[in-house]
Design an enzyme around this catalytic site. Structure first.
Site, PDB file in Angstrom:
ATOM      1  N   HIS A 134      32.729  45.712  35.491  1.00 57.13           N
ATOM      2  CA  HIS A 134      33.278  46.696  36.436  1.00 57.13           C
ATOM      3  C   HIS A 134      34.236  47.808  35.869  1.00 57.13           C
ATOM      4  O   HIS A 134      35.244  47.655  35.375  1.00 57.13           O
ATOM      5  CB  HIS A 134      34.118  45.857  37.497  1.00 57.13           C
ATOM      6  CG  HIS A 134      33.292  44.859  38.200  1.00 57.13           C
ATOM      7  ND1 HIS A 134      32.965  45.014  39.752  1.00 57.13           N
ATOM      8  CD2 HIS A 134      32.765  43.550  37.711  1.00 57.13           C
ATOM      9  CE1 HIS A 134      32.123  43.711  39.650  1.00 57.13           C
ATOM     10  NE2 HIS A 134      31.950  42.987  38.845  1.00 57.13           N
ATOM     11  N   MET A 171      31.716  35.676  45.144  1.00 61.93           N
ATOM     12  CA  MET A 171      32.961  36.101  45.339  1.00 61.93           C
ATOM     13  C   MET A 171      33.566  37.454  45.939  1.00 61.93           C
ATOM     14  O   MET A 171      34.607  37.866  45.448  1.00 61.93           O
ATOM     15  CB  MET A 171      33.768  35.637  44.026  1.00 61.93           C
ATOM     16  CG  MET A 171      33.312  34.416  43.353  1.00 61.93           C
ATOM     17  SD  MET A 171      33.948  34.220  41.589  1.00 61.93           S
ATOM     18  CE  MET A 171      32.845  32.963  40.904  1.00 61.93           C
ATOM     19  N   SER A 172      32.529  38.172  46.717  1.00 60.48           N
ATOM     20  CA  SER A 172      32.910  39.396  47.112  1.00 60.48           C
ATOM     21  C   SER A 172      32.192  39.898  48.201  1.00 60.48           C
ATOM     22  O   SER A 172      31.726  38.756  48.950  1.00 60.48           O
ATOM     23  CB  SER A 172      32.437  40.514  45.970  1.00 60.48           C
ATOM     24  OG  SER A 172      31.208  40.118  45.869  1.00 60.48           O
ATOM     25  N   ALA A 232      26.143  40.312  42.411  1.00 62.68           N
ATOM     26  CA  ALA A 232      25.514  39.017  41.670  1.00 62.68           C
ATOM     27  C   ALA A 232      25.983  37.937  42.196  1.00 62.68           C
ATOM     28  O   ALA A 232      27.113  37.494  42.532  1.00 62.68           O
ATOM     29  CB  ALA A 232      26.213  39.061  40.065  1.00 62.68           C
ATOM     30  N   ASN A 270      21.968  33.411  38.766  1.00 62.25           N
ATOM     31  CA  ASN A 270      21.897  31.737  38.275  1.00 62.25           C
ATOM     32  C   ASN A 270      21.497  30.846  39.428  1.00 62.25           C
ATOM     33  O   ASN A 270      21.725  31.305  40.611  1.00 62.25           O
ATOM     34  CB  ASN A 270      23.156  31.510  37.586  1.00 62.25           C
ATOM     35  CG  ASN A 270      24.404  31.557  38.409  1.00 62.25           C
ATOM     36  OD1 ASN A 270      24.927  32.520  38.745  1.00 62.25           O
ATOM     37  ND2 ASN A 270      24.831  30.326  39.200  1.00 62.25           N
ATOM     38  N   HIS A 305      29.789  34.050  33.321  1.00 61.62           N
ATOM     39  CA  HIS A 305      29.778  35.274  33.476  1.00 61.62           C
ATOM     40  C   HIS A 305      28.757  36.082  32.809  1.00 61.62           C
ATOM     41  O   HIS A 305      28.420  37.048  33.164  1.00 61.62           O
ATOM     42  CB  HIS A 305      31.013  35.947  33.396  1.00 61.62           C
ATOM     43  CG  HIS A 305      31.379  37.070  34.108  1.00 61.62           C
ATOM     44  ND1 HIS A 305      31.145  37.489  35.414  1.00 61.62           N
ATOM     45  CD2 HIS A 305      31.658  38.450  33.371  1.00 61.62           C
ATOM     46  CE1 HIS A 305      31.308  38.791  35.660  1.00 61.62           C
ATOM     47  NE2 HIS A 305      31.643  39.396  34.471  1.00 61.62           N
ATOM     48  N   TYR A 326      40.461  37.342  44.114  1.00 56.44           N
ATOM     49  CA  TYR A 326      41.021  36.444  42.846  1.00 56.44           C
ATOM     50  C   TYR A 326      41.705  37.239  41.840  1.00 56.44           C
ATOM     51  O   TYR A 326      42.104  36.581  40.963  1.00 56.44           O
ATOM     52  CB  TYR A 326      39.446  35.663  42.384  1.00 56.44           C
ATOM     53  CG  TYR A 326      38.690  36.443  41.646  1.00 56.44           C
ATOM     54  CD1 TYR A 326      38.664  37.108  40.306  1.00 56.44           C
ATOM     55  CD2 TYR A 326      37.090  36.620  42.336  1.00 56.44           C
ATOM     56  CE1 TYR A 326      38.024  37.778  39.638  1.00 56.44           C
ATOM     57  CE2 TYR A 326      36.246  37.457  41.481  1.00 56.44           C
ATOM     58  CZ  TYR A 326      36.515  38.014  40.468  1.00 56.44           C
ATOM     59  OH  TYR A 326      35.481  38.612  39.576  1.00 56.44           O
ATOM     60  N   GLU A 327      41.366  38.566  41.731  1.00 59.33           N
ATOM     61  CA  GLU A 327      42.125  39.296  40.759  1.00 59.33           C
ATOM     62  C   GLU A 327      43.684  39.468  41.098  1.00 59.33           C
ATOM     63  O   GLU A 327      44.522  39.999  40.171  1.00 59.33           O
ATOM     64  CB  GLU A 327      41.879  40.655  40.835  1.00 59.33           C
ATOM     65  CG  GLU A 327      40.377  40.785  40.150  1.00 59.33           C
ATOM     66  CD  GLU A 327      39.582  42.144  40.276  1.00 59.33           C
ATOM     67  OE1 GLU A 327      39.973  42.813  39.005  1.00 59.33           O
ATOM     68  OE2 GLU A 327      39.032  42.509  40.705  1.00 59.33           O
ATOM     69  N   HIS A 387      38.565  42.388  43.530  1.00 64.74           N
ATOM     70  CA  HIS A 387      38.320  41.166  44.137  1.00 64.74           C
ATOM     71  C   HIS A 387      39.608  40.370  44.515  1.00 64.74           C
ATOM     72  O   HIS A 387      40.712  40.665  43.874  1.00 64.74           O
ATOM     73  CB  HIS A 387      37.522  40.293  42.964  1.00 64.74           C
ATOM     74  CG  HIS A 387      36.299  40.812  42.694  1.00 64.74           C
ATOM     75  ND1 HIS A 387      36.310  41.487  41.562  1.00 64.74           N
ATOM     76  CD2 HIS A 387      34.909  40.400  42.763  1.00 64.74           C
ATOM     77  CE1 HIS A 387      35.013  41.846  41.242  1.00 64.74           C
ATOM     78  NE2 HIS A 387      34.327  41.075  42.088  1.00 64.74           N
ATOM     79  N   SER A 441      28.714  43.073  39.907  1.00 67.46           N
ATOM     80  CA  SER A 441      28.666  42.712  38.444  1.00 67.46           C
ATOM     81  C   SER A 441      27.328  43.003  37.788  1.00 67.46           C
ATOM     82  O   SER A 441      26.313  42.619  38.233  1.00 67.46           O
ATOM     83  CB  SER A 441      28.941  41.238  38.545  1.00 67.46           C
ATOM     84  OG  SER A 441      30.421  41.021  38.677  1.00 67.46           O
TER      85      SER A 441
END
Length: 314
Positions: free
Chosen positions: A82, A240-241, A136, A264, A289, A108-109, A106, A49
């Site tokens: 992306h 998440m990746s 990220a 973060n 995000h 989650y997509e 991903h 990201s």
């Protein structure tokens, strides 16, 4: 791709999935034939990201872009930041041929792990030998600050421990073994090279750590209790990746260098008590995000320089 392709990747016999990989490789090779320098990329770079600018370090005169929609079996990236394309080009004064994945896919997509890791299988078919994975991530280690870099030296595959694993199902024996060891997942020499290039050759002042990446399926950012749990389990950063791609890369015999940009700080303190008179605001330190993309943009120039210098030596 059509719904039938999605079901095929998840439920059909391995031969069907292997055929999808072969069709993708054939298509990409056909599109690369116009430039012989790019037909055998040595390194695959997966851009996280806000880090798609890594592709900007490619030599402008030798570059071919292929949209995911042109490649059989590829899904379309739906996440802001992306782009959804492969860029083939040359990096560094040694002109190392590379394959940049600008916009990863991903879980989650709604995609299966077979679909999200298909680009890595494609890279193997194109004779890639090294994968550089960027992401990220949220900082869980209290020492980490937004803008720091973390070389991943190990991971915790939390979905995998619960059965959602990228190697689940019949083994693709032509790529790798049934039981893939992962104690050597993150190549020591590549990590050492990256750090040396950053600190000694380029004089980058940004903090660079090593640590364990905790893979959570997403798409929600972690709750306070989850941040504390991840910290207690040994995670230094969470995202998440990356882990599914790394596992498939190692199963395919590829070397891996993986890097997290800390965008973060995870909020792990207990929520403010409703029993106090002046509680701390509940949204204090809350992740977004937009924050991730902003932090990635600020650090991207340093990341680009280090990755260019590192890949130039491969």
């Amino acid at each position: 791709m059509a719904e039938s392709t999605s079901k095929m990747a998840e439920n059909s016999p391995p031969q069907d999935y292997l055929e999808v990989i072969e069709k993708a490789a054939t298509k990409v090779k056909t599109l690369l034939a116009a430039n012989e320098k790019l037909t055998k990329p040595r390194v695959m770079i997966i851009c996280g990201s806000g880090l798609g600018g890594i592709a900007d370090v490619l030599h402008p005169d030798d570059k071919i872009e292929i949209a995911y929609s042109e490649i059989p079996g590829f899904k379309v990236s739906t996440v802001p930041g992306h782009a959804g394309k492969l860029i083939f080009g040359l990096i560094g004064f040694n002109k190392v041929p590379v394959m940049c994945m600008v916009g990863r896919l991903h879980f989650y997509e709604g995609y299966t792990f077979q679909e999200t890791t298909l680009p890595v299988r494609l890279a193997k078919k194109l004779d890639v030998t090294t994968v550089v994975v960027t992401n990220a991530a949220g900082g869980v280690n209290p020492v980490f600050k937004p803008g720091d870099l973390m070389l991943i030296d190990d991971h915790i595959n939390f979905p995998g421990l619960a059965g959602y694993h990228p190697l689940r199902g019949p083994n693709l024996a032509e790529f790798g073994p049934r039981f893939q060891p992962l104690s050597d997942a993150y190549d020591f020499d590549l990590r050492k090279l990256f750090y040396t290039k950053a600190k000694k050759d380029l004089g980058i002042v940004r903090n660079i750590h090593e640590g364990t990446y905790f893979f959570a399926a997403g798409p929600t950012f972690e709750s306070r209790a989850e941040v504390r749990m991840i910290r207690s389990m040994g995670g230094d950063a969470v995202g998440m990746s990356t882990v599914p791609e790394v596992i498939v890369a190692r199963h395919s015999g590829l070397k891996v260098l993986a890097l997290s940009l800390i965008t973060n700080a995870g909020v792990g303190e207990k929520p403010p008590s409703a029993l106090t008179e002046d509680p701390k605001p509940l949204d204090d330190g809350m992740a977004s995000h937009e924050e991730v993309l902003e932090a990635a943009n600020e650090a991207s120039k340093d990341v680009q320089k280090i990755i260019e210098a590192t890949i130039n030596e491969l």
